[in-house]
Design a protein around this motif. Structure first.
Motif, PDB file in Angstrom:
ATOM      1  N   SER A 279      18.152   9.610  -3.437  1.00 48.48           N
ATOM      2  CA  SER A 279      19.363   9.023  -3.318  1.00 48.48           C
ATOM      3  C   SER A 279      19.814   8.917  -1.792  1.00 48.48           C
ATOM      4  O   SER A 279      19.873   9.947  -1.028  1.00 48.48           O
ATOM      5  CB  SER A 279      20.389   9.658  -4.050  1.00 48.48           C
ATOM      6  N   ALA A 280      19.525   7.832  -1.231  1.00 44.47           N
ATOM      7  CA  ALA A 280      19.468   7.609   0.239  1.00 44.47           C
ATOM      8  C   ALA A 280      19.933   5.909   0.818  1.00 44.47           C
ATOM      9  O   ALA A 280      19.943   5.143  -0.267  1.00 44.47           O
ATOM     10  CB  ALA A 280      18.142   7.715   1.060  1.00 44.47           C
ATOM     11  N   SER A 281      20.364   5.995   1.946  1.00 43.63           N
ATOM     12  CA  SER A 281      20.523   4.498   2.296  1.00 43.63           C
ATOM     13  C   SER A 281      19.180   3.554   2.356  1.00 43.63           C
ATOM     14  O   SER A 281      18.388   4.324   2.117  1.00 43.63           O
ATOM     15  CB  SER A 281      20.933   4.633   3.825  1.00 43.63           C
ATOM     16  N   PRO A 282      19.258   2.294   2.401  1.00 41.35           N
ATOM     17  CA  PRO A 282      17.909   1.644   2.244  1.00 41.35           C
ATOM     18  C   PRO A 282      17.049   1.982   3.158  1.00 41.35           C
ATOM     19  O   PRO A 282      15.808   2.084   2.945  1.00 41.35           O
ATOM     20  CB  PRO A 282      18.595   0.264   2.280  1.00 41.35           C
ATOM     21  N   ARG A 283      17.369   2.284   4.474  1.00 39.28           N
ATOM     22  CA  ARG A 283      16.194   2.599   5.504  1.00 39.28           C
ATOM     23  C   ARG A 283      15.449   3.780   5.166  1.00 39.28           C
ATOM     24  O   ARG A 283      14.606   4.024   5.219  1.00 39.28           O
ATOM     25  CB  ARG A 283      17.068   2.484   6.729  1.00 39.28           C
ATOM     26  N   SER A 284      16.528   4.952   4.918  1.00 38.31           N
ATOM     27  CA  SER A 284      16.050   6.147   4.629  1.00 38.31           C
ATOM     28  C   SER A 284      15.327   6.287   3.461  1.00 38.31           C
ATOM     29  O   SER A 284      14.354   6.794   3.281  1.00 38.31           O
ATOM     30  CB  SER A 284      16.993   7.113   4.494  1.00 38.31           C
ATOM     31  N   ALA A 306      20.590   1.472  -4.122  1.00 40.07           N
ATOM     32  CA  ALA A 306      21.337   1.676  -2.853  1.00 40.07           C
ATOM     33  C   ALA A 306      22.710   1.330  -3.091  1.00 40.07           C
ATOM     34  O   ALA A 306      23.636   2.216  -2.549  1.00 40.07           O
ATOM     35  CB  ALA A 306      21.052   0.496  -1.810  1.00 40.07           C
ATOM     36  N   ASP A 307      23.265   0.511  -3.887  1.00 43.87           N
ATOM     37  CA  ASP A 307      24.660   0.431  -4.353  1.00 43.87           C
ATOM     38  C   ASP A 307      25.466   1.751  -4.826  1.00 43.87           C
ATOM     39  O   ASP A 307      26.633   2.087  -4.550  1.00 43.87           O
ATOM     40  CB  ASP A 307      25.350  -0.606  -4.853  1.00 43.87           C
ATOM     41  N   ASP A 310      25.458   4.478  -2.304  1.00 43.94           N
ATOM     42  CA  ASP A 310      26.616   4.504  -1.231  1.00 43.94           C
ATOM     43  C   ASP A 310      27.769   5.187  -1.424  1.00 43.94           C
ATOM     44  O   ASP A 310      28.546   5.175  -0.773  1.00 43.94           O
ATOM     45  CB  ASP A 310      26.661   3.077  -0.804  1.00 43.94           C
TER      46      ASP A 310
END
Length: 327
Positions: A279-284, A306-307, A310
């Motif tokens: 579970s992470a931000s899109p970049r990570s 991603a949603d 967040d």
């Protein structure tokens, strides 16, 4: 039902109005109002509590100036309950049920009289977390949770300044490891010899939308391979050596650095058996997916949308409120 959710970290502040029924954010306020930089070390607890209460009330007023959610409960987690935060609360003890039963909470009042609820962190006796415990409660509400972790067993990966690898057993948070990946990245970029070989902003460009293969992805994979083969310390210096001897481009060097550091979390026998849930931000998420693929672990991996990733803290605060754990 709407709750006001606050995720107050060491270097960031996020306030949200969360629709518990619809599972969505109605409004949001973000800032760099980190808890660790607001007061000097050694500030007495009473003065610290008074300062944080007043500052939070200011943020709340700016967030909801019309008082639309004046009667909504307010739940705060993260570093606000640490020694350099609002009010230090003792860690709850793992294992932790995913309804939050057992977390330590405390009610505080703002100068204007409004009540807020502070949520403690969690300890397994060897490691600690503050904030991630609420994210895990929220993550367990994700519809794909049961399929991703059959039988309520597996490892949840929560990247960040201090990445957590959390072992879930029997549907409970049991133990975890913390890796200083994000912090090491910042220190190496700003204060080590590697800074001369990296981009001035220290940022890796994200992959192009729809790109099947591109240089940055392969460079991250190369960093992961070098980290696995040579170990963390030796692989890190190869970035500098390759820049000096062969003109390694700054963007490529940065991709290597990300790959080396992330791979270190999963080498030396540190990978638990069973499924992995990221579970992470899109970049990570992209970086971790790329490294795990290079290490041959991609088949075990599920990535949270991603949603959903967040909004985990807000969803976890809603779990606490519904369960009455804040009482």
């Amino acid at each position: 039902m709407v709750i006001i959710s606050c995720d107050w970290g060491s270097s960031s502040f996020r306030l949200r109005a969360w629709d518990c029924l619809g599972g969505r954010v109605l409004s949001e306020r973000r800032s760099a109002l980190g808890s660790s930089a607001l007061l000097p070390p050694g500030t007495p607890a009473a003065a610290r509590a008074a300062f944080f209460a007043a500052r939070f009330e200011e943020e709340l007023s700016a967030f909801d100036p019309a008082g639309v959610w004046r009667d909504s409960p307010v739940v705060i987690s993260g570093m606000a309950t640490s020694a350099h935060g609002w009010r230090e609360l003792p860690y709850a003890t793992a294992p932790l049920a995913l309804d939050g039963a057992g977390l330590v909470t405390r009610r505080e009042r703002l100068p204007g009289g409004r009540e807020v609820i502070l949520v403690s962190g969690l300890s397994d006796g060897q490691d600690v977390m503050r904030g991630e415990e609420c994210e895990l409660l929220g993550l367990a509400q994700w519809p794909g949770w049961g399929e991703a972790l059959p039988g309520g067993r597996g490892t949840v990966i929560l990247p960040g300044t201090h990445c957590k690898h959390v072992q879930i057993e029997g549907g409970r948070v049991c133990r975890w490891r913390t890796c200083m990946t994000g912090e090491l990245y910042g220190l190496l970029r700003q204060h080590s010899v590697l800074r001369h070989s990296l981009p001035s902003d220290g940022a890796s460009p994200p992959p192009p939308a729809g790109a099947a293969a591109q240089p940055d992805r392969e460079a991250v994979r190369e960093g992961a391979r070098r980290g696995r083969e040579h170990g963390l310390s030796a692989a890190l210096f190869q970035i500098r050596a390759q820049a000096l001897l062969h003109g390694l481009a700054p963007a490529t060097a940065d991709a290597w650095l990300n790959g080396i550091l992330i791979a270190a979390e999963f080498t030396a026998g540190q990978v638990a058996e069973g499924p992995l849930l990221l579970s992470a931000s899109p970049r990570s998420a992209w970086l971790y997916e790329t490294v795990l693929d290079a290490l041959g672990l991609a088949e075990r991996l599920t990535v949270v949308p991603a949603d959903c990733a967040d909004c985990l803290a807000a969803a976890g605060h809603a779990v606490l409120w519904r369960a009455g754990s804040t009482g």
